[in-house]
Write a protein that holds these residues in place. Structure first.
Motif, short mmCIF file in Angstrom:
data_model
loop_
_atom_site.label_atom_id
_atom_site.label_comp_id
_atom_site.label_asym_id
_atom_site.label_seq_id
_atom_site.Cartn_x
_atom_site.Cartn_y
_atom_site.Cartn_z
N LYS A 187 -10.50 -1.40 -0.18
CA LYS A 187 -9.99 -2.09 1.00
C LYS A 187 -10.76 -1.68 2.26
O LYS A 187 -11.49 -0.69 2.28
CB LYS A 187 -8.50 -1.78 1.19
N LEU A 235 -5.28 1.35 -2.05
CA LEU A 235 -6.26 1.09 -0.99
C LEU A 235 -7.69 0.98 -1.52
O LEU A 235 -8.64 0.79 -0.76
CB LEU A 235 -6.20 2.20 0.07
N ASP A 244 -7.51 -3.38 6.69
CA ASP A 244 -6.23 -3.38 5.96
C ASP A 244 -5.34 -2.20 6.31
O ASP A 244 -4.12 -2.27 6.15
CB ASP A 244 -6.51 -3.38 4.46
N TYR A 286 0.84 -1.20 0.00
CA TYR A 286 0.00 0.00 0.00
C TYR A 286 0.88 1.25 0.00
O TYR A 286 1.40 1.66 1.04
CB TYR A 286 -0.90 0.00 1.23
#
Length: 280
Positions: free
Chosen positions: A165, A162, A207, A156
């Protein structure tokens, strides 16, 4: 005979009109006096605080280095640079400081309900918040950061990475809005406390986390399995301000006066450094 009676009747009517006129004036004068007394009896926010002898601060003490819990001499205390600022405001008002710790998303409601006198909690003065409360001048600006697990640091690097996510954010914060606006199709998990969000990241239920950079630095320093990613946001540097009940102009002015003094004396920078050093 009739003429004399008529004259007497006119005289009586005139007397009655004069009496009624004076009565009305006296009533209006009394009402005016009552209104003036009521106006005089309305206490300003600063007067109420000084009369009570304490300044009641509302904060959410899970946001180091702004405000957080720390054991000092065997006693749990709320510390941080926001707390030091609050102490200075209380000192300038000549009162004691009382701290009420609560969830971030309940702070403004508590302020509006009169349960606290002001909010200092790393809060950004957004246009939406300004509709319900007043704010001081900005006292501190910090960039936003993204915390990820160390194993995902190279995974990332941009907001595009992202996309879609699971992103953890503190409920009701500016970071929540930034994640919505700048991370496409983000699956937001909004919780009241950052400590709970950190657990979610560690347990792989989200995440990444979006928090202010000083907060990210603080948590990463305590958790070897987490790092600050290279992700950057466009929406930066709006800063933090003190929230005060709508219409409390005198308290806003008093707070701004203290903030100006602290900035001139470079004390806020010192408070930030000291608070970061206190984070375990």
């Amino acid at each position: 005979m009739f003429k004399k009676g008529k004259n007497k009747l006119v005289a009586v009517l005139i007397i009655m009109l004069v009496v009624l006129s004076f009565s009305g004036c006296a009533k209006n004068s009394a009402n005016a006096g009552s209104s003036n007394n009521e106006a005089k009896n309305v206490e300003s926010a600063v007067d109420k605080i000084k009369k009570s002898g304490k300044l009641v601060l509302g904060t959410s003490a899970d946001y180091p280095p702004y405000e957080f819990h720390k054991e000092i001499n065997g006693k749990d205390e709320i510390v941080g640079f926001d707390i030091e600022i609050a102490k200075e405001i209380a000192k300038d008002l000549g009162v004691e400081l009382e701290i009420k710790d609560m969830k971030f998303d309940g702070l403004l409601a508590a302020l509006q309900a009169g349960k606290i006198d002001l909010v200092i909690a790393g809060m950004t003065p957004t246009e939406e918040r300004k509709k319900s409360v007043d704010f001081s001048n900005i006292y501190y600006k910090a960039e936003q950061a993204v915390i990820v697990r160390a194993e995902d640091k190279d995974k990332y690097k941009t907001t595009d990475d992202l996309k879609g996510k699971k992103i953890g954010v503190q409920k009701g914060t500016t970071q929540e809005q930034i994640a919505k606006d700048e991370i496409q199709n983000a699956q937001l998990k909004s919780l009241g406390k950052v400590t709970d969000l950190v657990l979610e990241l560690q347990n792989k239920k989200v995440d990444a986390l979006v928090v202010e950079h000083p907060v990210a630095t603080s948590y990463v320093s305590k958790n070897a399995g987490m790092v600050i990613s290279d992700v950057k946001f466009k929406d930066q540097d709006k800063g933090s301000a003190v929230a005060i009940k709508k219409g409390s102009t005198d308290l806003v002015n008093a707070v701004n006066k203290t903030l100006e003094r602290l900035n001139n004396e470079k004390l806020i920078d010192k408070f930030v450094i000291d608070a970061n050093n206190m984070v375990e």
